[in-house]
Scaffold this motif. Structure first.
Motif, mmCIF file in Angstrom:
data_model
loop_
_atom_site.group_PDB
_atom_site.id
_atom_site.type_symbol
_atom_site.label_atom_id
_atom_site.label_comp_id
_atom_site.label_asym_id
_atom_site.label_seq_id
_atom_site.Cartn_x
_atom_site.Cartn_y
_atom_site.Cartn_z
ATOM 1 N N GLN A 254 0.775 -1.074 -0.010
ATOM 2 C CA GLN A 254 0.164 -0.032 -0.141
ATOM 3 C C GLN A 254 0.887 1.256 0.046
ATOM 4 N N GLU A 255 0.352 2.301 -0.544
ATOM 5 C CA GLU A 255 1.043 3.589 -0.531
ATOM 6 C C GLU A 255 0.959 4.303 0.992
ATOM 7 N N PRO A 256 2.393 4.446 1.308
ATOM 8 C CA PRO A 256 2.495 5.205 2.571
ATOM 9 C C PRO A 256 1.922 6.475 2.664
ATOM 10 N N LYS A 257 1.317 6.967 3.604
ATOM 11 C CA LYS A 257 0.733 8.133 4.037
ATOM 12 C C LYS A 257 1.847 9.058 4.700
ATOM 13 N N VAL A 258 2.311 9.909 4.083
ATOM 14 C CA VAL A 258 3.371 10.803 4.335
ATOM 15 C C VAL A 258 3.102 12.047 4.832
ATOM 16 N N SER A 259 3.236 12.584 6.023
ATOM 17 C CA SER A 259 3.200 13.990 6.366
ATOM 18 C C SER A 259 4.521 14.270 6.934
ATOM 19 N N SER A 260 4.604 15.669 7.037
ATOM 20 C CA SER A 260 5.904 16.482 7.674
ATOM 21 C C SER A 260 5.523 17.660 8.435
ATOM 22 N N LYS A 261 6.065 17.920 9.578
ATOM 23 C CA LYS A 261 6.092 19.206 9.947
ATOM 24 C C LYS A 261 7.401 19.889 9.904
ATOM 25 N N GLY A 262 8.444 19.251 9.133
ATOM 26 C CA GLY A 262 9.416 19.886 9.013
ATOM 27 C C GLY A 262 10.382 20.288 10.234
ATOM 28 N N GLY A 263 11.244 21.277 10.230
ATOM 29 C CA GLY A 263 11.900 21.832 11.311
ATOM 30 C C GLY A 263 13.347 22.373 10.623
ATOM 31 N N ALA A 264 14.476 22.330 11.393
ATOM 32 C CA ALA A 264 15.648 23.097 10.739
ATOM 33 C C ALA A 264 16.009 22.280 9.385
ATOM 34 N N ASP A 265 16.201 22.795 8.452
ATOM 35 C CA ASP A 265 16.701 22.154 7.263
ATOM 36 C C ASP A 265 17.817 21.623 7.579
ATOM 37 N N PRO A 266 18.091 20.202 7.127
ATOM 38 C CA PRO A 266 19.253 19.581 7.304
ATOM 39 C C PRO A 266 20.409 20.257 6.365
ATOM 40 N N THR A 267 21.646 19.857 6.710
ATOM 41 C CA THR A 267 22.653 20.131 5.620
ATOM 42 C C THR A 267 23.254 18.802 4.756
ATOM 43 N N ASN A 268 22.685 17.577 5.317
ATOM 44 C CA ASN A 268 23.292 16.501 4.656
ATOM 45 C C ASN A 268 22.205 15.532 4.460
ATOM 46 N N LEU A 269 22.353 14.431 3.905
ATOM 47 C CA LEU A 269 21.080 13.416 3.600
ATOM 48 C C LEU A 269 20.870 12.911 4.797
ATOM 49 N N LEU A 270 19.436 12.606 5.356
ATOM 50 C CA LEU A 270 19.122 11.817 6.350
ATOM 51 C C LEU A 270 18.206 10.819 5.872
ATOM 52 N N CYS A 271 18.137 9.602 6.420
ATOM 53 C CA CYS A 271 17.397 8.608 6.244
ATOM 54 C C CYS A 271 16.901 7.560 7.376
ATOM 55 N N GLN A 272 15.993 6.845 7.143
ATOM 56 C CA GLN A 272 15.441 5.951 8.071
ATOM 57 C C GLN A 272 14.934 4.892 7.156
ATOM 58 N N ASP A 273 15.054 3.475 7.787
ATOM 59 C CA ASP A 273 14.947 2.329 6.840
ATOM 60 C C ASP A 273 13.661 1.874 7.586
ATOM 61 N N LEU A 274 12.571 1.955 6.867
ATOM 62 C CA LEU A 274 11.400 1.294 7.224
ATOM 63 C C LEU A 274 11.243 -0.229 7.093
ATOM 64 N N VAL A 275 11.563 -0.663 6.167
ATOM 65 C CA VAL A 275 11.762 -2.228 5.922
ATOM 66 C C VAL A 275 13.217 -2.334 5.185
ATOM 67 N N VAL A 276 13.909 -3.124 5.844
ATOM 68 C CA VAL A 276 15.167 -3.604 5.263
ATOM 69 C C VAL A 276 14.952 -4.587 3.980
ATOM 70 N N GLY A 277 15.379 -4.263 3.135
ATOM 71 C CA GLY A 277 15.450 -5.504 1.841
ATOM 72 C C GLY A 277 16.285 -6.486 2.152
ATOM 73 N N THR A 278 16.019 -7.538 1.550
ATOM 74 C CA THR A 278 16.782 -8.857 1.502
ATOM 75 C C THR A 278 17.312 -9.245 0.062
ATOM 76 N N GLY A 279 17.064 -8.386 -0.831
ATOM 77 C CA GLY A 279 17.430 -8.726 -2.166
ATOM 78 C C GLY A 279 18.865 -7.906 -2.526
ATOM 79 N N LYS A 280 18.839 -7.992 -3.781
ATOM 80 C CA LYS A 280 20.378 -7.452 -4.183
ATOM 81 C C LYS A 280 20.421 -5.883 -3.790
ATOM 82 N N ALA A 281 21.574 -5.482 -3.557
ATOM 83 C CA ALA A 281 22.018 -4.150 -3.158
ATOM 84 C C ALA A 281 22.108 -3.292 -4.427
ATOM 85 N N ALA A 282 21.564 -1.938 -4.493
ATOM 86 C CA ALA A 282 21.865 -1.062 -5.460
ATOM 87 C C ALA A 282 23.195 -0.266 -5.387
ATOM 88 N N THR A 283 23.632 0.203 -6.336
ATOM 89 C CA THR A 283 24.919 0.996 -6.536
ATOM 90 C C THR A 283 24.456 2.266 -7.132
#
Length: 247
Positions: free
Chosen positions: A123-152
């Motif tokens: 199902q499509e995730p329901k995404v909302s954001s209240k923001g905050g201070a703009d980051p200076t670098n990429l931030l991420c969180q894994d919601l589901v960790v895949g078990t297949g081939k890794a991307a490059t």
């Protein structure tokens, strides 16, 4: 002149006329054949030109066929053009931060971004954001960790994704809304998308079957250039499902 001579002379003239008429018909046939050949060649050339134009236009339409959830042109994270001169040096890469741990609940909140149906890949995730201070670098969180081939960073991938503005959660693009996954090479998208999926520094690459929140600072998105529903200097949020690696 005797009667026999008159007859022979008349026969000679008749045969001469027949020969001239035959030559005239032959010349006319050759002219017609030449004209028909030229016309046929022109028709074939015109048909080839039409086919090339249609094929080229079809490719362009495919590239721009994506539609936002609210209508309008897709904002699939493709690279932006820059007015800088060729000698301008690119900015140094921003430091990277490892992706946060996988949440244990069906809803996840990370850096002001909340994702409902966080672990349901059907199902499509329901995404909302209240923001905050703009980051200076990429931030991420894994919601589901895949078990297949890794991307490059150079992989060609098929993904489902939803994109919203970090400051207010306004959705600007969604492959889910278009009814089909998107496919593209990671060498042809904005840097944050490449790094968030293909990995960079402390950010590990996604694996097929995974879902990840990615928060892109404007320097890794569209920068000072507005793009459709994305204002200039916008921090972007993507929730990305990596469906397959195609090359």
């Amino acid at each position: 002149m005797s009667t026999n001579q008159q007859r022979r002379e008349a026969e000679r003239r008749r045969l001469q006329r027949q020969l001239e008429e035959r030559r005239a018909r032959e010349a006319a046939r050759k002219r017609f054949t030449l004209i028909a050949s030229i016309v046929t060649t022109l028709v074939v050339i015109a048909a080839v030109v039409v086919v090339v134009v249609i094929a080229t236009g079809g490719d362009d339409k495919k590239k721009d066929s994506g539609v936002q959830a609210g209508g309008g042109k897709s904002t699939t994270p493709t690279p932006t053009t820059s007015a800088a001169s060729p000698s301008t040096q690119p900015p140094p890469p921003a430091p990277t931060t490892p992706c946060a741990a996988v949440p244990k609940s069906a809803s996840a909140t990370y850096k002001g971004v909340t994702v409902g149906k966080a672990t349901n890949l059907k199902q499509e995730p329901k995404v909302s954001s209240k923001g905050g201070a703009d980051p200076t670098n990429l931030l991420c969180q894994d919601l589901v960790v895949g078990t297949g081939k890794a991307a490059t960073p150079t992989s060609k991938v098929t993904v489902q994704y939803t994109g919203v503005l970090y400051k207010d959660g306004k959705q600007f693009d969604s492959s889910w809304a278009r009814g089909q996954a998107a496919q593209f090479p990671l060498t042809g998208v904005v840097p944050g998308f490449t790094e968030g999926i293909g990995g960079a520094g402390a950010v590990k690459p996604m694996k097929v079957g995974g879902r990840r929140i990615m928060i892109l600072p404007s320097s890794l998105g569209y920068g000072a250039q507005a793009n459709g529903a994305i204002p200039a200097n916008s921090t972007l949020v993507f929730v990305v499902d990596l469906k397959s690696i195609d090359g």
